[in-house]
Design a protein around this motif. Sequence first.
Motif, PDB file in Angstrom:
ATOM      1  N   LEU A 198       8.169  36.733  -1.812  1.00  0.00           N
ATOM      2  CA  LEU A 198       7.685  36.450  -3.161  1.00  0.00           C
ATOM      3  C   LEU A 198       7.583  37.734  -3.976  1.00  0.00           C
ATOM      4  O   LEU A 198       7.904  37.757  -5.158  1.00  0.00           O
ATOM      5  N   GLU A 199       7.132  38.788  -3.319  1.00  0.00           N
ATOM      6  CA  GLU A 199       7.056  40.059  -4.042  1.00  0.00           C
ATOM      7  C   GLU A 199       8.426  40.461  -4.564  1.00  0.00           C
ATOM      8  O   GLU A 199       8.565  40.922  -5.704  1.00  0.00           O
ATOM      9  N   VAL A 200       9.441  40.247  -3.752  1.00  0.00           N
ATOM     10  CA  VAL A 200      10.796  40.579  -4.197  1.00  0.00           C
ATOM     11  C   VAL A 200      11.192  39.694  -5.382  1.00  0.00           C
ATOM     12  O   VAL A 200      11.703  40.179  -6.393  1.00  0.00           O
ATOM     13  N   MET A 201      10.917  38.403  -5.267  1.00  0.00           N
ATOM     14  CA  MET A 201      11.321  37.485  -6.336  1.00  0.00           C
ATOM     15  C   MET A 201      10.610  37.820  -7.651  1.00  0.00           C
ATOM     16  O   MET A 201      11.204  37.770  -8.716  1.00  0.00           O
ATOM     17  N   VAL A 202       9.339  38.157  -7.548  1.00  0.00           N
ATOM     18  CA  VAL A 202       8.602  38.510  -8.767  1.00  0.00           C
ATOM     19  C   VAL A 202       9.129  39.835  -9.323  1.00  0.00           C
ATOM     20  O   VAL A 202       9.296  40.003 -10.534  1.00  0.00           O
ATOM     21  N   ALA A 203       9.453  40.771  -8.421  1.00  0.00           N
ATOM     22  CA  ALA A 203      10.006  42.047  -8.884  1.00  0.00           C
ATOM     23  C   ALA A 203      11.322  41.821  -9.627  1.00  0.00           C
ATOM     24  O   ALA A 203      11.562  42.396 -10.693  1.00  0.00           O
ATOM     25  N   LEU A 204      12.171  40.947  -9.085  1.00  0.00           N
ATOM     26  CA  LEU A 204      13.456  40.673  -9.744  1.00  0.00           C
ATOM     27  C   LEU A 204      13.256  40.171 -11.160  1.00  0.00           C
ATOM     28  O   LEU A 204      14.030  40.473 -12.056  1.00  0.00           O
ATOM     29  N   SER A 205      12.213  39.384 -11.336  1.00  0.00           N
ATOM     30  CA  SER A 205      11.992  38.799 -12.659  1.00  0.00           C
ATOM     31  C   SER A 205      11.347  39.803 -13.605  1.00  0.00           C
ATOM     32  O   SER A 205      11.030  39.475 -14.739  1.00  0.00           O
ATOM     33  N   SER A 206      11.130  41.018 -13.128  1.00  0.00           N
ATOM     34  CA  SER A 206      10.511  42.053 -13.954  1.00  0.00           C
ATOM     35  C   SER A 206      11.454  43.235 -14.187  1.00  0.00           C
ATOM     36  O   SER A 206      11.012  44.265 -14.687  1.00  0.00           O
ATOM     37  N   LEU A 207      12.701  43.084 -13.790  1.00  0.00           N
ATOM     38  CA  LEU A 207      13.638  44.210 -13.856  1.00  0.00           C
ATOM     39  C   LEU A 207      14.936  43.798 -14.556  1.00  0.00           C
ATOM     40  O   LEU A 207      15.314  42.630 -14.503  1.00  0.00           O
ATOM     41  N   PRO A 208      15.648  44.766 -15.131  1.00  0.00           N
ATOM     42  CA  PRO A 208      17.000  44.462 -15.609  1.00  0.00           C
ATOM     43  C   PRO A 208      17.854  44.010 -14.426  1.00  0.00           C
ATOM     44  O   PRO A 208      17.614  44.445 -13.292  1.00  0.00           O
ATOM     45  N   VAL A 209      18.824  43.172 -14.703  1.00  0.00           N
ATOM     46  CA  VAL A 209      19.552  42.539 -13.598  1.00  0.00           C
ATOM     47  C   VAL A 209      20.206  43.560 -12.673  1.00  0.00           C
ATOM     48  O   VAL A 209      20.188  43.407 -11.449  1.00  0.00           O
ATOM     49  N   GLU A 210      20.738  44.658 -13.238  1.00  0.00           N
ATOM     50  CA  GLU A 210      21.445  45.598 -12.350  1.00  0.00           C
ATOM     51  C   GLU A 210      20.462  46.307 -11.422  1.00  0.00           C
ATOM     52  O   GLU A 210      20.739  46.530 -10.252  1.00  0.00           O
ATOM     53  N   GLU A 211      19.273  46.615 -11.944  1.00  0.00           N
ATOM     54  CA  GLU A 211      18.269  47.235 -11.069  1.00  0.00           C
ATOM     55  C   GLU A 211      17.806  46.243 -10.013  1.00  0.00           C
ATOM     56  O   GLU A 211      17.561  46.611  -8.860  1.00  0.00           O
ATOM     57  N   GLY A 212      17.678  44.995 -10.412  1.00  0.00           N
ATOM     58  CA  GLY A 212      17.295  43.958  -9.451  1.00  0.00           C
ATOM     59  C   GLY A 212      18.336  43.843  -8.353  1.00  0.00           C
ATOM     60  O   GLY A 212      18.002  43.711  -7.169  1.00  0.00           O
ATOM     61  N   ASN A 213      19.593  43.896  -8.744  1.00  0.00           N
ATOM     62  CA  ASN A 213      20.652  43.760  -7.746  1.00  0.00           C
ATOM     63  C   ASN A 213      20.642  44.910  -6.741  1.00  0.00           C
ATOM     64  O   ASN A 213      20.800  44.699  -5.541  1.00  0.00           O
ATOM     65  N   SER A 214      20.436  46.133  -7.238  1.00  0.00           N
ATOM     66  CA  SER A 214      20.453  47.219  -6.250  1.00  0.00           C
ATOM     67  C   SER A 214      19.184  47.180  -5.393  1.00  0.00           C
ATOM     68  O   SER A 214      19.234  47.495  -4.209  1.00  0.00           O
ATOM     69  N   LEU A 215      18.082  46.740  -6.004  1.00  0.00           N
ATOM     70  CA  LEU A 215      16.875  46.553  -5.200  1.00  0.00           C
ATOM     71  C   LEU A 215      17.133  45.548  -4.068  1.00  0.00           C
ATOM     72  O   LEU A 215      16.780  45.770  -2.909  1.00  0.00           O
ATOM     73  N   LEU A 216      17.806  44.465  -4.424  1.00  0.00           N
ATOM     74  CA  LEU A 216      18.102  43.445  -3.415  1.00  0.00           C
ATOM     75  C   LEU A 216      18.984  43.997  -2.307  1.00  0.00           C
ATOM     76  O   LEU A 216      18.761  43.727  -1.119  1.00  0.00           O
TER      77      LEU A 216
END
Lengths: 390, 453, 291
Positions: A198-216
């Motif tokens: 859930l922490e990851v999912m919430v983080a994704l919704s708080s980041l630009p998509v490219e940053e979310g993708n590299s985080l993932l």
Amino acid sequence: MAIATNKGLSLAREIYADRSKRVRELRRDGKKIVGYICLYPPVEIITALGLVPFRIFGDMSEPITAADRVSTTMVCPFVRSILDLGLKGKFDFLDGVVGAHTCDIGAGIILQWRDAIKDAPFTHLLDVPHTDHAPAVDYFEGQINSFKRHIEELAGEKLTDDKLKKACEMHNEQRKLVRQLYDLRKPDPPLLSSAENLEVMVALSSLPVEEGNSLLEDIIQEVTERKVKPSPKKVRLLVWGPVFDNTALYDLIESADAHVVVDDTCVGTRAFWADVKPPYNLHALAQHYLVDIKCPRTYRQAEPFETRRDYDKDLDSRFNYIKKAIVDWGVNGVVLQSVKYCDTHGYEVPNLRHYLDTLGIPSIYIEHDYSERSMAPIKTRVEAFVETLG
Amino acid sequence: MSDSVAPAKTEQKRAINRLKSMYPLRNLVAQDYINTLQASNEGKPTVWAMLNYWEGDLPLKAMGLNIVYPENYSTLMASSGTAEPFLDASDSDGFPTHMCGYGRSTIGYSFRMMKQNDGKIPPEAPMGGMAKPTLLLGSGIICDARFKWFQALSRYFDAPEWCLEMPMMGTFEGTEPDLEEYQVKFLVRELRDFIAFLEKLLGKKMDWAKLEELIEVGIKIHETCWQIHELRKVSPCPMHSTDFWSSMPPALFFAGDMYEALKCYQDMLTEVQERVKNKVAAINYPEKYRIVFAELPPWHSLKFFDNLAEMGWNFVYESYGYHNPRPPDLSKVSDPVEKLARLSRNFVFNVHPYAKADGIENPIVETYLRIAKGWKADGLFLHPLISCRAASAGLRSVQDQLQKRLDVPTLWVEGDIIDKRVFNPQETLARAEAFEQTMEHYRKVRKSRGLDW
Amino acid sequence: MDIIASKLFFTGIDIGSTMSKAAVVDAEGVMLGYVIGPTGAEHRRRANMVMEDVLAKCGVSLDEIAYIISTGYGRVNVPFADKQVTELTCHARGVAALFPDVRTAIDIGGQDAKVLKIKNGKLVDFLTNDKCAAGTGRFLEVAAETLGLELNEMGRISLQSDTPVKINSLCTIFAQQEIIASLSEGKPLPDILAGVYIAIATRVVKLARQLKVEPPVVFTGGVAKNGGMVKAIEAVLGMPVSVPPEPLITGCLGAAILARDEAFKLINRGEYKLQKKQLSEAYIEFTEKTR
Ligand code: SF4
Ligand code: SF4
């Protein structure tokens, strides 16, 4: 730079704990941040226009006080919490807010906001039709188009086919990565806890998509390689329901002898099962959001124009994606959670439970008022449910 | 304090001066229940429909179908005090208890019928009950409950459901240029599909001439009703809210025979005109305060309005969601389906242009501002419901803006449309008494601001 | 049963919101004895006291206790428990030990009410009400205060009534007003009391109906000691209910039996951690015998 110092799961946790931190930085660098409510506003358009989409949640630990000026206590407390935070100025880092007529009450946020706050920033309310009928998809495309025209003003640039295509591809990439993230919970024991997820999912919704993708990407690698694994437990659960953006429920469930291995909630898988299909145009977006995303807010039936409704067939047409998740993730129990006063999900409860019964999957229904305080009374019931599954 | 709710002692004069023309209108809806039962007995199709603001009612009627409205039936259960076992039945079948009281009583009714009574009407059902449906017509107008709860009924009935569409939006997006045409296009396509579905289900063709005729009658009904309620702007107000609620079904969902309904409404118009001419009030006490009621009334406690009438409270307007707006001019539209689309859409969007001019975003708020001004309200009686979000959510904004913009105060009384256990009449009457001083105060404030009431 | 196995004892401790209970069973699951006392503010101290009391009462020393399960609202505050199990599972087990055929159990406590569906002695489904005082013992206390009665005299008085007063309100405060109104209208006390019982029973039976009540039904919890309440439940439910001789202890009894089951399971799997030195021999021999 905060981004450089922290990585992977611990970065996700950091963002989860302070959601607006990164977008505030981006804003200082001149980016415009667009908040959106619920998962129906097409984030692809926001991204394509060089804006940063930021999903708006409420705050389960913040008592609702200011919202009483504009809303009554008998409506969805998630909605009330968002209104409350808005009125308290806690979204001051947003350059715009996009809402959707996902449900009648959710749509009201934007309206009440505009009436209550003078000089509200850019806001847009997207009408989402109630059915997945073919004319409704076309109508929704028109709605997306007027949203596009409006938000182009905020962005100060026009959407081109090329920009939209690129944004769709990036968001599809995120969908693919999220599905990979969920795959990490298929083994027994799962490689990742549901609270971490859930922490990851919430983080994704708080980041630009490219940053979310590299985080993932980092997280998937980190989790695959990490030595300490969650311990084996008796039961593997699926959690169903409307928005739940706080780890409290998952912590509570996992403190019993159970892992939550997959979910059907709008912070979890709902936005990520299906990709936006080529050609990446507005019609494809309309099709994706209205037809491919499965949320009880949309009226669906087994066959269009059916003159008889068979209960089992009807349920299977609406819920078989849940059955698939149950099989794929080896689920042996389902927790249906809902915030009180949610009509779109509430009417679903006995029927979904019946469907699960026919699959031989036990279930429990719990209701809360979107506050951390309302978790405690649920604890014993969840534990007892897990005990019955032993 | 408890004797303040007891009926007036000596002369048994009724506090509310009911319109004679209301009674035949009230009876029209009863006819629908009887006809539907009879149709069902004869093996003919029957429909359960949600309020759909006419886009669905008229095609059903043109196809000669007998229709009942569970939303209306639930008010009957509530006012006859028979709702409780049905609510319990809904709970016992696992439906969450926080949902729409109408939904819960209908679900409980269906459960009793199909799971406990062999598909027959439960014996405790008031008015002879609702016949088993062969079609469920859901609607997306206003609230989500109205298609979700019919969807949930697949648990009991194999009747198919059709969900009618209607765009729902606020002022800003709802007043975009070109919006109307694009929405009408959408609605026309939807309605053509709906009619095609009806033809498939019933195995017969739509009677287009009949549909056109009924649309015309419907427009006349609406025009007449609109005129009636305009007359309530005068002081003393000639028609009380309770008369509106009793007489609304033939305009709200075209209950009963539409030709007869039109005649009845014309009679009502005449009676109201007479009253205006002779300065006859809707209450048998001097009209001290003109009150507007928002939104859905406590059906189980309507007697309570008699107590308020004794205090000189005249209820001059009410329930925007139950009123038809003045029908748009459709004389240049030739396609009946397009007429339906425009007639229905007008219910949702008629107030948007005014809201835009006033800088109000929530159309419900604008609606009540216009009502308060037009009907010169001294106060608004706000009745947020525990079980209906749609009719409760906007009331705080209404309260806020009314006070700010017009200095019209509001009395906030929590209650419910079905569940009488949450409504406390004694306490409310005590609060109403105190509220009179507030209303007096704001009368002065409004005068000093140059407002004319 | 051989001598060594019979030396093994098991304890269940139930720290409820108002009362704490403990019971000891032997290797056959037969209860040696139990104690009941108020919970108070200090859960941990209470847990220790209850434990000491029950050991003293049963003449067993702590060293002879092979496994302890804590349950109830304060179950996390029993530091010496080997395992925590919810009161729902424990109640079900305890009720089934006393009434092996039981299918439905209704438990009304001081702050909550629960309905359990039981099959072959195991909990299969349940519902709880902890939001609304109107369906719990709390409501009885409010009524007793309002009427100026002792809790234990209420049941007897109510049994004299044939025409219970109807109490409609959902909410305890409103209901209290209704009780006062009935009093001032001169309604007989037994009728008012019977009305209170019917009101509580109606709420609880509503809960039970959601799970489809199947006989035999067992009624437990502190409130089950009250004859008026039992009569009301039977009337509203439309079927007879059985009440255990001591309806407060089903939770701790169930916990003790589950402790026994759990210990044997661990012993059989060879996973039992032998912390309690004096017992180790007995365990080992016992383990060998049961293989
Ligand atoms: S939780 Fe339910 S009621 Fe609340 S916003 Fe979401 S869909 Fe609407
Ligand atoms: S508007 Fe309210 S009362 Fe009417 S159906 Fe919807 S939720 Fe129920």
